[in-house]
Design an enzyme around this catalytic site. Structure first.
Site, mmCIF file in Angstrom:
data_model
loop_
_atom_site.group_PDB
_atom_site.id
_atom_site.type_symbol
_atom_site.label_atom_id
_atom_site.label_comp_id
_atom_site.label_asym_id
_atom_site.label_seq_id
_atom_site.Cartn_x
_atom_site.Cartn_y
_atom_site.Cartn_z
ATOM 1 N N SER A 194 29.750 -31.690 72.284
ATOM 2 C CA SER A 194 28.467 -31.283 73.150
ATOM 3 C C SER A 194 27.546 -32.308 72.504
ATOM 4 O O SER A 194 27.861 -33.372 72.795
ATOM 5 C CB SER A 194 27.958 -29.961 72.685
ATOM 6 N N GLU A 317 33.289 -24.788 81.362
ATOM 7 C CA GLU A 317 32.092 -25.246 80.356
ATOM 8 C C GLU A 317 31.006 -24.383 80.565
ATOM 9 O O GLU A 317 30.300 -23.759 79.542
ATOM 10 C CB GLU A 317 31.796 -26.768 80.585
ATOM 11 N N HIS A 415 32.340 -23.837 77.321
ATOM 12 C CA HIS A 415 31.848 -24.573 76.252
ATOM 13 C C HIS A 415 32.203 -24.195 74.812
ATOM 14 O O HIS A 415 32.056 -23.132 74.598
ATOM 15 C CB HIS A 415 30.519 -25.107 76.680
#
Length: 513
Positions: A194, A317, A415
């Protein structure tokens, strides 16, 4: 702790005592730079103020972390990922090291930069226990870096991207010291997830980092994730207004950390759309790297051409930003259009492309897919293609597709879902249950072991076990209960992002055709 039997390692700055348990030795909270105090919070990271400390430093307990507030995402318990918030203390620019107890030979080294939207996270998070890597013959290093206003606000009079400079400083510490822990300073893999992965992309594009690492792994980051100086200036103006100060480093230096953290919490929702650029993070964070040239373009020009790269995203995600707050199943066509308008210069065409590619998709699925590709997918594809254009090293692509059953299946392959598998920690109790990231059901028994082994294999050899990514096939390993190598997955959707203008150069970066 037993001071008579616990191991002691001598670093360039002084001796540290670690903790040996179950065949693994951990050294926690070792400084790699001087504490960032007062005006130093907005300066480049400084070497330790003295060559060594007296005696042996206790490295058996976690230390403080960067100033931050507790970060939550709706109904899902993200504490294993973000940690429990701010643990106060000045000396937080530190690394933690896990190594086999019986150190011998030159072991591969992996250095991890955590995620958290550039405002949260630390080495204290349960997800980043490096025991699994050490067990498998890797020296694992995790690091803290400056966050929020101190780390990433573009302040007149201060260097930009101070959090990224911290990561580079930690890599220099690794080069200087890791051999004492059994690691090979010539075989270092920098990896992140990330925000941490976007930082890794930025480090790939940083000339000063050349030679500090041999391989890189970018997990759900973006090579197109940097703000322009115009966008960053809007955030700086808003931060200064929230604090009632002039937008200059001297004024920020007079503000204590508590007020900086509180002000950062008030910056959400700033409109970063300009005449020529969309918000590369689609509003997920008011902080990012600030660069004149996007990392993908710098890598395309040849930076880090000799660094092997493993890069990928998760299939869904965007679900993390919708499902936990009840916005997935309630999404409408108007929400899909709004997501496209926020992230693409031709939103109608983008929506049409996604509808054609997913004719049975719900509005929630379309909205999530557009959000996920805007924030992570497009920038990852661009960085992969930019890197693959150089034959000096190899590029490998992956897509993590295993779907978490959490939130009645709405969380899916979201995610951050790959992290427990990468660290071989899918068994952590905090990840399970009605609010756990992995839900009530157990994942496939061997998935964590296989994913983890693949990351270790890449760090050791530079080859994760499938065909390299190139501009024609775009070979990608789809990771699920079964692993399948596919060529050019989601090619139609990928093409829709080829001319997305997200950086300041005259000609937007284009994916290699």
């Amino acid at each position: 702790m037993n001071p008579d039997t616990d191991p002691i390692v001598t670093t360039a700055q002084g001796a540290v005592r670690g903790l040996r348990q179950d065949g693994i030795t951990a050294f926690l909270n070792i400084p790699y730079a001087a504490p960032p105090l007062d005006a130093g919070r907005f300066a480049p990271p400084q070497p330790q103020p003295h060559e060594s400390w007296d005696g042996v430093r206790d490295a058996t307990v976690p230390g403080p972390n960067a100033p931050q507030s507790e970060r939550k995402l709706g109904s899902v318990d993200m504490s294993p990922y973000f940690g429990a918030g701010w643990k106060h203390g000045e000396d937080y620019l530190t690394v933690s090291v896990w190594t086999p107890a019986a150190v011998g030979g030159d072991l591969p080294v992996m250095v991890f930069a955590h995620g958290g939207g550039f405002v949260a996270g630390s080495t204290r998070s349960a997800m980043y226990d490096g025991s699994g890597f050490a067990r498998d013959g890797v020296v694992l290093v995790t690091l803290n870096y400056r966050l929020g206003i101190a780390g990433f606000l573009d302040i007149p009079g201060a260097p930009v991207n101070r959090g990224l400079l911290d990561v580079v400083a930690a890599l220099r510490w690794v080069r200087e010291n890791i051999a004492a822990f059994g690691g090979d300073p010539r075989n270092v893999t920098l990896f992140g997830q990330s925000a941490g992965a976007t930082i890794v992309g930025g480090v790939l594009a940083t000339p000063e980092a050349t030679g500090l690492f041999r391989r890189a792994i970018v997990q759900s980051g973006s090579g197109l994730g940097a703000f322009t100086t115009e966008q960053a200036a809007r955030v700086t103006k808003a931060a200064a207004a929230a604090l009632g100060i002039d937008p200059h480093v001297d004024a920020f230096a007079d503000i204590d950390d508590e007020r900086l953290v509180e002000a950062a919490n008030r910056l959400a929702g700033i409109d970063l759309q300009t005449e020529t650029h969309s918000d590369p993070l689609i509003g997920l964070s008011p902080f990012s790297l600030v660069l004149d040239t996007q990392p993908a373009e710098s890598v395309s020009a040849g930076l880090s051409a000799d660094v092997d790269l493993l890069i990928g995203t998760n299939t869904e995600e965007g679900n993390l930003y919708l499902a936990p707050v009840g916005n997935y199943s309630t999404s409408t066509a108007a929400d899909v259009d709004a997501a496209a308008a926020r992230s693409h210069p031709n939103p109608a065409q983008l929506v049409e492309t996604y509808r054609k590619a997913r004719p049975e998709a719900s509005c929630g699925e379309l909205r999530s897919a557009i959000m996920g590709d805007a924030a992570f997918g497009a920038g990852s594809w661009a960085l992969a293609s930019a890197h693959a254009a150089h034959p000096q090293s190899a590029t490998f692509g992956y897509e993590f597709a295993w779907r978490s059953p959490a939130l009645n299946g709405e969380l899916g392959a979201t995610h951050a879902i790959e992290l427990p598998f990468v660290f071989d920690l899918a068994h952590l109790p905090q990840l399970h249950g009605p609010n756990g990231l992995l839900g009530l059901d157990k994942p496939p028994a061997d998935l964590a072991a296989r994913v983890h082994e693949t990351w270790v294999r890449f760090a050791r050899t530079g080859n994760p076990g499938w065909d390299p990514y190139d501009s024609e096939r775009r070979a990608t390993m789809r990771i699920d209960a079964e692993w399948t190598q596919v060529d050019d997955p989601r090619g139609q959707e990928r093409q829709a992002w080829r001319t997305r203008p997200t950086h300041r150069s005259a000609h937007p970066f284009k994916d290699t055709p």
